[in-house]
Design an enzyme around this catalytic site. Structure first.
Site, PDB file in Angstrom:
ATOM      1  N   CYS A  16      37.707  45.169  23.745  1.00 34.70           N
ATOM      2  CA  CYS A  16      36.920  45.330  22.075  1.00 34.70           C
ATOM      3  C   CYS A  16      37.146  44.312  21.864  1.00 34.70           C
ATOM      4  CB  CYS A  16      37.851  46.459  21.324  1.00 34.70           C
ATOM      5  SG  CYS A  16      36.652  48.522  21.749  1.00 34.70           S
ATOM      6  N   ARG A  69      36.269  40.869  26.543  1.00 36.09           N
ATOM      7  CA  ARG A  69      37.088  41.831  25.576  1.00 36.09           C
ATOM      8  C   ARG A  69      35.823  42.747  25.526  1.00 36.09           C
ATOM      9  NH1 ARG A  69      41.615  40.016  23.586  1.00 36.09           N
ATOM     10  NH2 ARG A  69      42.377  41.738  22.943  1.00 36.09           N
ATOM     11  N   TRP A 121      33.875  47.753  23.830  1.00 31.57           N
ATOM     12  CA  TRP A 121      34.426  48.253  25.723  1.00 31.57           C
ATOM     13  C   TRP A 121      34.437  49.833  24.821  1.00 31.57           C
ATOM     14  CZ3 TRP A 121      37.732  50.939  28.118  1.00 31.57           C
ATOM     15  CH2 TRP A 121      37.694  51.113  29.436  1.00 31.57           C
ATOM     16  N   ASN A 123      40.096  47.929  16.992  1.00 27.78           N
ATOM     17  CA  ASN A 123      40.329  47.958  18.358  1.00 27.78           C
ATOM     18  C   ASN A 123      41.654  48.538  18.860  1.00 27.78           C
ATOM     19  OD1 ASN A 123      40.911  47.100  21.359  1.00 27.78           O
ATOM     20  ND2 ASN A 123      42.284  45.358  20.563  1.00 27.78           N
ATOM     21  N   GLY A 124      41.685  49.621  19.772  1.00 29.02           N
ATOM     22  CA  GLY A 124      42.410  50.635  19.552  1.00 29.02           C
ATOM     23  C   GLY A 124      41.738  52.508  20.517  1.00 29.02           C
ATOM     24  N   GLU A 137      43.819  41.186  47.150  1.00 31.00           N
ATOM     25  CA  GLU A 137      43.321  40.323  45.822  1.00 31.00           C
ATOM     26  C   GLU A 137      41.761  40.687  45.924  1.00 31.00           C
ATOM     27  OE1 GLU A 137      44.118  40.156  43.044  1.00 31.00           O
ATOM     28  OE2 GLU A 137      42.723  38.701  42.237  1.00 31.00           O
ATOM     29  N   LYS A 141      38.416  41.887  44.133  1.00 31.18           N
ATOM     30  CA  LYS A 141      37.580  40.608  43.231  1.00 31.18           C
ATOM     31  C   LYS A 141      35.951  41.240  44.066  1.00 31.18           C
ATOM     32  CE  LYS A 141      38.907  38.656  41.663  1.00 31.18           C
ATOM     33  NZ  LYS A 141      40.922  39.023  40.651  1.00 31.18           N
ATOM     34  N   GLU A 190      34.934  44.037  42.208  1.00 33.17           N
ATOM     35  CA  GLU A 190      34.565  43.657  40.648  1.00 33.17           C
ATOM     36  C   GLU A 190      33.252  43.106  40.153  1.00 33.17           C
ATOM     37  OE1 GLU A 190      39.082  41.932  38.011  1.00 33.17           O
ATOM     38  OE2 GLU A 190      38.150  41.335  39.981  1.00 33.17           O
ATOM     39  N   HIS A 216      44.818  52.964  62.516  1.00 31.84           N
ATOM     40  CA  HIS A 216      45.383  54.258  61.963  1.00 31.84           C
ATOM     41  C   HIS A 216      44.402  54.700  61.248  1.00 31.84           C
ATOM     42  CE1 HIS A 216      49.333  53.656  63.700  1.00 31.84           C
ATOM     43  NE2 HIS A 216      49.084  52.576  62.740  1.00 31.84           N
ATOM     44  N   LYS A 248      38.774  42.437  30.019  1.00 36.81           N
ATOM     45  CA  LYS A 248      39.522  40.845  30.659  1.00 36.81           C
ATOM     46  C   LYS A 248      40.109  41.407  30.204  1.00 36.81           C
ATOM     47  CE  LYS A 248      40.910  37.624  31.429  1.00 36.81           C
ATOM     48  NZ  LYS A 248      40.924  36.836  33.395  1.00 36.81           N
TER      49      LYS A 248
HETATM   50  C1  G6P Z   1      41.787  44.079  34.168  1.00 41.74           C
HETATM   51  C2  G6P Z   1      41.205  42.955  34.116  1.00 41.74           C
HETATM   52  C3  G6P Z   1      42.060  42.551  35.729  1.00 41.74           C
HETATM   53  C4  G6P Z   1      43.091  42.323  35.308  1.00 41.74           C
HETATM   54  C5  G6P Z   1      44.357  43.705  34.891  1.00 41.74           C
HETATM   55  C6  G6P Z   1      46.065  42.967  34.729  1.00 41.74           C
HETATM   56  O1  G6P Z   1      41.577  45.097  34.842  1.00 41.74           O
HETATM   57  O2  G6P Z   1      40.049  43.639  34.421  1.00 41.74           O
HETATM   58  O3  G6P Z   1      41.677  41.061  35.837  1.00 41.74           O
HETATM   59  O4  G6P Z   1      43.914  41.794  36.712  1.00 41.74           O
HETATM   60  O5  G6P Z   1      43.299  43.996  33.584  1.00 41.74           O
HETATM   61  O6  G6P Z   1      45.642  42.554  33.989  1.00 41.74           O
HETATM   62  P1  G6P Z   1      46.901  41.556  32.668  1.00 41.74           P
HETATM   63  O7  G6P Z   1      46.631  40.584  31.637  1.00 41.74           O
HETATM   64  O8  G6P Z   1      47.656  41.954  32.776  1.00 41.74           O
HETATM   65  O9  G6P Z   1      47.587  40.428  33.955  1.00 41.74           O
END
Ligand code: G6P
Length: 619
Positions: free
Chosen positions: A2, A27, A74, A100-101, A492, A496, A499, A515, A614
């Site tokens: 948000c 956000r 969000w 936001n919260g 990772e 990616k 996501e 396994h 984000k």
């Molecule tokens: C969200 C984002 C990820 C990020 C994670 C941790 O899930 O979509 O891309 O890695 O938060 O965020 P931070 O700001 O704590 O690195």
């Protein structure tokens, strides 16, 4: 998670709010709205969908409307629809709130207000804030109770005493067409202070276009803004003075420039970002690493018997690389834990335990809660954070900033490589103090300093990687496999792809494949192997053979000059040769590009992937 923005100044508020919301859209982006005031009337426009949808239903800006609040959502409580979109108005129609919260006790408070005859329109937790303020504003109408402040301010404070949870708030009242109130607890809120104008926002991205001077509110603080100025105090009405700080990044850094997406821009920024991250910290001539922020903690770290790294998402994967680094270079027993698990599982923290929290945004609620848990148990908590002045930066005892500038793309890229860079610098320095020779440390420092140039070489393969993505774009299940230092990179790479391209992918230590996951391999299934030169090269070649024997398609990330692998891989991406422990800084880059191109080819909105945000400020 948000985004909120509010404006009070000399200009028409609407275009400034819309522009600010666009900057904060990363956000949250499932619905959006604004409330705009002029001479005692309030206009609320909101809709499901992106800011573009909101723009489509807004009328032309009115020059007399100089105060307004806006929100991009969000969803947490209540579906993303127009009714649940912010701003939320109270039952009298005078108060409007963007939030936001999460308000945890909203259902109890809602029941109570309902018995008082207050009606609710939405399913959100936010509406309770609007209605509580409205309730106290209407009922608590005695000037002597207001402690010399306006009735509106008093009602806000009174309402905030009732709520449990987190909030970043911007609030307006139609009786006070020249007053804007902000309040913060657990969610970020900053006030940009320009010439005769103020922008209150969740983060600096919505502010820098107007001013680089800002105050950062702390938890349980509020700010009241009017054309005459602003004053800050606690929600208990105790005045606090705040210093104006310079916002560190520029407008250029948050604009796309020649790139189509922020994610691509950020992938390509990595050579420069890592150079900046290392600047002033590595001194090749004198064979030194200087990490000013945590200098006074290094001794304690060399002595610790237990190092815990805690983070979420991509930052967690960087932490895993850190674990390998600290153990290999400094023989410090290290565990990397998801912050969301760590905080609930009664972790063992003994005397001398050091905790490192990693976070790009510095606002991730689970990571923040894990820090709280670690501190309560007596650990020394250090932070590796990108956003200067963020909640995690402030909650930790000391820390190292990434200094890579704002990261806007929801899928984290340059923050990952910078986090690994910081962890590498720290591990080399601890290793030098504890275990490895000066010559060894020096050779790693030299190698590290060349990483930016080596990443630039990998970036030149972007078009080639796009072709690989195109050749496999119809495949819905992928595996990512790596060993040792490249195991976190496999995780990772899979993250990616999931996501942003919504392709199912699993990251695994390559040897674990046999396994269980090997049962998944069907004809043509893509398996991405990180098969760079190193002690485990022969073993990973064996794993490649196992996949090939079952009809899988091998995409190999290998070291430049590896002729052998050509016969085994269907597609080959090369990275320059570096010592094994520095490989994650290179091997992750082609995987970022692979995910990016796959997402674009599938027609997805790369910077705003479905259901993600984000900065996850809810637990
Ligand atoms: C969200 C984002 C990820 C990020 C994670 C941790 O899930 O979509 O891309 O890695 O938060 O965020 P931070 O700001 O704590 O690195």
């Amino acid at each position: 998670m948000c985004g909120i923005v509010a404006y009070l100044g000399e200009k028409a508020a609407q275009p400034i709010l819309v522009e600010g919301l666009k900057r904060l859209e990363y956000r949250g982006y499932d619905s959006a709205g604004v409330a705009i005031l002029s001479n005692g009337s309030m206009r609320i426009v909101k809709t499901k969908g992106r800011i573009k949808a909101l723009e489509g239903i807004l009328t032309s800006p009115n020059e007399n409307e100089k105060l307004g609040i806006g929100h991009t959502r969000w969803a947490t409580h209540g579906k993303p629809n127009t009714i649940n979109a912010h701003p939320h108005q109270d039952y009298t129609g005078k108060i409007a709130v963007v939030h936001n919260g999460i308000i945890e006790n909203y259902s109890t408070l809602k029941k109570w207000l309902q018995t008082e005859g207050v009606e609710f329109a939405s399913e959100t937790d936010t509406e309770i804030i609007a209605n509580l303020i409205g309730y106290f504003y209407t009922k608590g109408n005695k000037t002597e109770e207001n402690n010399g402040q306006s009735k509106f301010e008093w009602a806000v404070q009174r309402a905030l005493h009732e709520v449990h949870g987190t909030y970043g708030l911007a609030i307006v009242c139609s009786d006070e067409p020249e007053m804007l109130i902000g309040a913060k607890k657990g969610s970020p809120l900053i006030l940009g202070v320009g010439d005769d104008e103020y922008i209150l926002a969740s983060d600096a991205a919505a502010v820098v276009e107007h001013t680089t001077q800002a105050i950062y509110l702390s938890d349980n603080e509020m700010v009241t803004i009017s054309p005459k100025g602003f004053h800050t105090k606690t929600v208990n009405n105790v005045a606090v003075s705040k210093d104006l700080k310079e916002i560190e990044f520029s407008l250029e850094q948050i604009e796309l420039g020649k790139f189509k997406h922020h994610m691509l821009k950020e992938i390509f920024e990595q050579p420069e970002a890592i150079s900046t991250c290392m600047r002033g910290r590595i001194d090749i001539e004198n064979n030194k690493i200087k990490l000013g922020g945590i200098a006074s903690h290094l001794r304690e770290m060399t002595r610790t018997k237990h190092l815990i790294i805690t983070a979420c998402g991509t930052a967690f994967h960087a932490g895993l690389v850190g674990e390998f680094l600290f153990e290999q270079l400094a023989r410090i027993p290290t565990e990397t834990e998801y912050a969301s698990e760590f905080r609930y599982r009664n972790p063992i923290i003994e005397d001398g335990t050091v905790v490192i929290s990693i976070s790009q945004s510095g606002e991730t609620a689970d990571t923040l809660a894990a820090i709280g848990q670690a501190k309560e148990r007596g650990a020394n908590v250090l932070g590796i954070v990108n956003v200067v002045g963020s909640s995690i930066a402030r909650a930790t005892d000391a820390g190292i900033y990434l200094h890579v500038g704002p990261e806007i793309g929801v899928a984290s890229t340059k923050a990952f490589t910078a986090q690994v860079t910081v962890l590498t610098m720290l591990a080399i320095e601890l290793g030098r103090r504890k275990l490895i020779s000066s010559a060894q440390a020096n050779s790693y420092i030299r190698e590290l300093s060349q990483i930016p140039d080596k990443i630039s070489r990998i970036l030149k393969q972007s078009e080639h990687i796009k072709e690989i993505a195109a050749a496999n774009i119809d495949k819905n299940n992928w595996l990512f496999l790596g060993r040792g230092f490249n195991y976190p990179v496999a995780l990772e790479g899979a993250l990616k792809l999931k996501e942003i391209s919504y392709i199912h992918a699993e990251g695994l230590p390559a040897a674990e494949m046999k396994h269980g996951p090997i049962a998944l391999i069907v004809d043509e299934m893509p398996a991405v192997f990180i098969a760079t030169a190193g002690p485990q090269y022969d073993k990973i070649m064996g794993n490649i053979a196992e996949v090939k024997a079952r009809g899988g398609k091998v995409i190999a990330v290998a070291t430049e000059g590896d002729e052998n692998i050509k016969q085994h891989a269907d597609h080959l991406i090369t990275v320059p040769d570096v010592p094994e422990l520095l490989q994650p800084l290179l091997t992750v880059v082609p995987l970022q590009l692979l995910a990016y191109h796959a997402a674009v080819l599938r027609g997805h909105d790369v910077d705003k992937p479905r259901n993600l945000a984000k900065s996850v400020t809810v637990q």
